[in-house]
Design an enzyme around this catalytic site. Structure first.
Site, short mmCIF file in Angstrom:
data_model
loop_
_atom_site.label_atom_id
_atom_site.label_comp_id
_atom_site.label_asym_id
_atom_site.label_seq_id
_atom_site.Cartn_x
_atom_site.Cartn_y
_atom_site.Cartn_z
N CYS A 2 0.84 -1.20 0.00
CA CYS A 2 0.00 0.00 0.00
C CYS A 2 0.87 1.26 0.00
CB CYS A 2 -0.93 -0.02 1.21
SG CYS A 2 -2.15 1.30 1.21
N CYS A 3 1.91 1.28 0.85
CA CYS A 3 2.82 2.44 0.89
C CYS A 3 3.53 2.61 -0.45
CB CYS A 3 3.84 2.30 2.02
SG CYS A 3 3.21 2.72 3.66
N CYS A 31 8.00 4.04 5.77
CA CYS A 31 7.13 3.80 4.62
C CYS A 31 7.90 3.64 3.31
CB CYS A 31 6.13 4.93 4.47
SG CYS A 31 6.89 6.54 4.39
N CYS A 59 -3.53 4.67 9.52
CA CYS A 59 -2.23 4.18 10.00
C CYS A 59 -1.61 5.12 11.03
CB CYS A 59 -1.28 3.99 8.82
SG CYS A 59 -1.89 2.81 7.60
N CYS A 113 -1.17 8.80 7.04
CA CYS A 113 -2.51 8.43 6.59
C CYS A 113 -3.42 8.15 7.80
CB CYS A 113 -2.45 7.20 5.71
SG CYS A 113 -1.62 7.46 4.13
S1 SF4 Z 1 0.43 4.86 5.54
FE1 SF4 Z 1 -1.19 3.26 5.50
S2 SF4 Z 1 -2.83 4.00 4.12
FE2 SF4 Z 1 -0.98 5.30 3.83
S3 SF4 Z 1 0.03 4.42 2.09
FE3 SF4 Z 1 0.98 3.46 3.89
S4 SF4 Z 1 -0.23 1.61 4.36
FE4 SF4 Z 1 -1.40 2.84 2.86
#
Ligand code: SF4
Length: 249
Positions: free
Chosen positions: A121-122, A233, A208, A205
């Site tokens: 996701c990151c 991240c 998170c 985010c």
């Molecule tokens: S912080 Fe969480 S929602 Fe944002 S990109 Fe990374 S995993 Fe995805």
């Protein structure tokens, strides 16, 4: 604004001896306004740097990575900053098809399931858009501070970022403490994220990030379900990828 093939100009200074404002001036003079950008997630450090930057260049380049999962409070802060400084902010969004495929296969909250899913996701929402943004510059400015987390303890004030194609990475607040940052913000009455008044220390985010207890490690509110050593991240590679001066790959 794709980068043209060019030889990166050296920044031959003793960066460590320079204060934040002088460091920004040197970077602006060396790279020029169009080839240097502040990467802002609009944490307090970014706002301090922006405030210093507009004193040197009224139209600095500022970009942000809009992951699509940011808290409303961050968007409200961005609007306040746009109004205060009258600047344009470059928004970089994730690739829509990549997000659709990821969510279709794994669900919208995949990051809670495993470290691999969280990193995926990151990667899709942050790392790949960052790469697009950095393809337009010869140097980027970040709000990294050495005392934020162990992996940032040796952050140079200026170093070469080899991970993103041999560009300069400038960290004007590398030797500032959190108290220094907040003192500047209060003195200059700069806007800051409303979540900080609700116990949030480091804000990313929405799904998170959570508040931390008084005295708790500020980074403990990021990806709190993971082991501490994995809580990055991928935007900032370890300092080992940075050097104090130019070198060829
Ligand atoms: S912080 Fe969480 S929602 Fe944002 S990109 Fe990374 S995993 Fe995805």
């Amino acid at each position: 604004m794709e980068r043209q093939p060019s030889k990166l100009p050296p920044i031959p200074v003793d960066a460590e001896a320079l204060g934040a404002r002088d460091l920004l001036r040197v970077a602006l003079e060396a790279l020029g306004r169009d080839r240097l950008a502040l990467a802002a997630s609009f944490g307090p450090e970014d706002t301090v740097i922006l405030d210093l930057l507009v004193g040197l260049e009224p139209r600095p380049r500022v970009f942000t990575l809009d992951t699509g999962r940011l808290p409303d409070e961050t968007y409200e802060l961005i609007e306040r900053i746009r109004r205060r400084y009258g600047i344009e902010i470059e928004f970089y969004f994730p690739d829509a098809a990549a997000v659709e495929a990821m969510v279709r296969a794994n669900g919208p909250n995949l990051f809670y399931e495993s470290l691999d899913h969280r990193l995926l996701c990151c990667d899709v929402r942050k790392v790949l858009p960052l790469r697009r943004a950095l393809a337009t510059v010869d140097g980027w400015i970040t709000g990294l501070r050495r005392d934020q987390i162990a992996t940032r303890a040796r952050t140079p004030k200026i170093g070469l970022d080899l991970e993103h194609g041999l560009i300069w990475k400038v960290a004007p607040l590398a030797d500032w403490t959190s108290a220094d940052v907040w003192a500047y913000i209060r003195e200059r009455e700069l806007p800051y994220n409303a979540l900080h008044d609700r116990g949030y220390a480091s804000i990313g985010c929405a799904p998170c990030t959570r508040a931390v207890a008084p005295g708790e490690d500020p980074r403990a509110g990021r990806w709190w379900w993971e082991r501490p050593e994995s809580r990055e991240c991928g935007l900032h590679v370890p300092h080992a990828a940075l050097t104090d001066g130019p070198r060829s790959r």
